[in-house]
Design an enzyme around this catalytic site. Sequence first.
Site, PDB file in Angstrom:
ATOM      1  CB  SER A 143      35.718  32.636  46.268  1.00 12.03           C
ATOM      2  OG  SER A 143      36.162  32.935  44.983  1.00 12.03           O
ATOM      3  CE  LYS A 162      41.149  35.186  48.327  1.00 13.94           C
ATOM      4  NZ  LYS A 162      40.816  34.615  49.754  1.00 13.94           N
TER       5      LYS A 162
END
Length: 262
Positions: A143, A162
Amino acid sequence: MSDNHRLDGKVALVTGAGRGIGAAIAVALGERGAKVVVNYAHSREAAEKVVEQIKANGTDAIAIQADVGDPEATAKLMAETVRHFGYLDIVSSNAGIVSFGHLKDVTPEEFDRVFRVNTRGQFFVAREAYRHMREGGRIILTSSNTACVKGVPKHAVYSGSKGAIDTFVRCMAIDCGDKKITVNAVAPGAIKTDMFLAVSREYIPNGETFTDEQVDECAAWLSPLNRVGLPVDVARVVSFLASDTAEWVSGKIIGVDGGAFR
């Protein structure tokens, strides 16, 4: 090193491992005893150098080309890993691309380009990891700290791509429980790689004239530890999540930004 932190007998696949954070992760997993598949899309020469480094540290490795934005290519990558090493235990999904653009200027093509790799790609990496992985495996996605804790101008497409990973992790951790597979993500902040240096001035107001040294100073200033993040900082966290020590950690997004955003 504690036996619980060793990865002897494990097989790991790292996507986007030809350079930067991915390369550091591949090397770190190899240092802990895992056999490693170094995936790359275009940087074959760089990936082969990572393989050489892993082998020099005493374990086995192979480089395999695949565009993980293509689910069929991802499935073949996993299958080839199992054919070569016999099984699969750890998948670290690191392939990604960055994008900047004001909302008014973002084209459908740019949106699709970013989401194809950062979001769709990681989803199907996780799917194929689950399908090919032995019981008790580890899936580790990537992420970003801009996904959930910090808004950045002209960064909606990347940050959104993300942000989906955080939700994937929470849901996939439940789906993967039947095979005792843990699913987590690392969320790096400013990490000094060639990709970061290429776009870092976009993060700094009026930063287009900054030197690399000034960019480093800004990144270090954000952290109370007063230094720039390095690829090995992320690799160490991934190595922990891949280990037996992290058996009871699943469904979590681990920030790796030196406390920059608290």
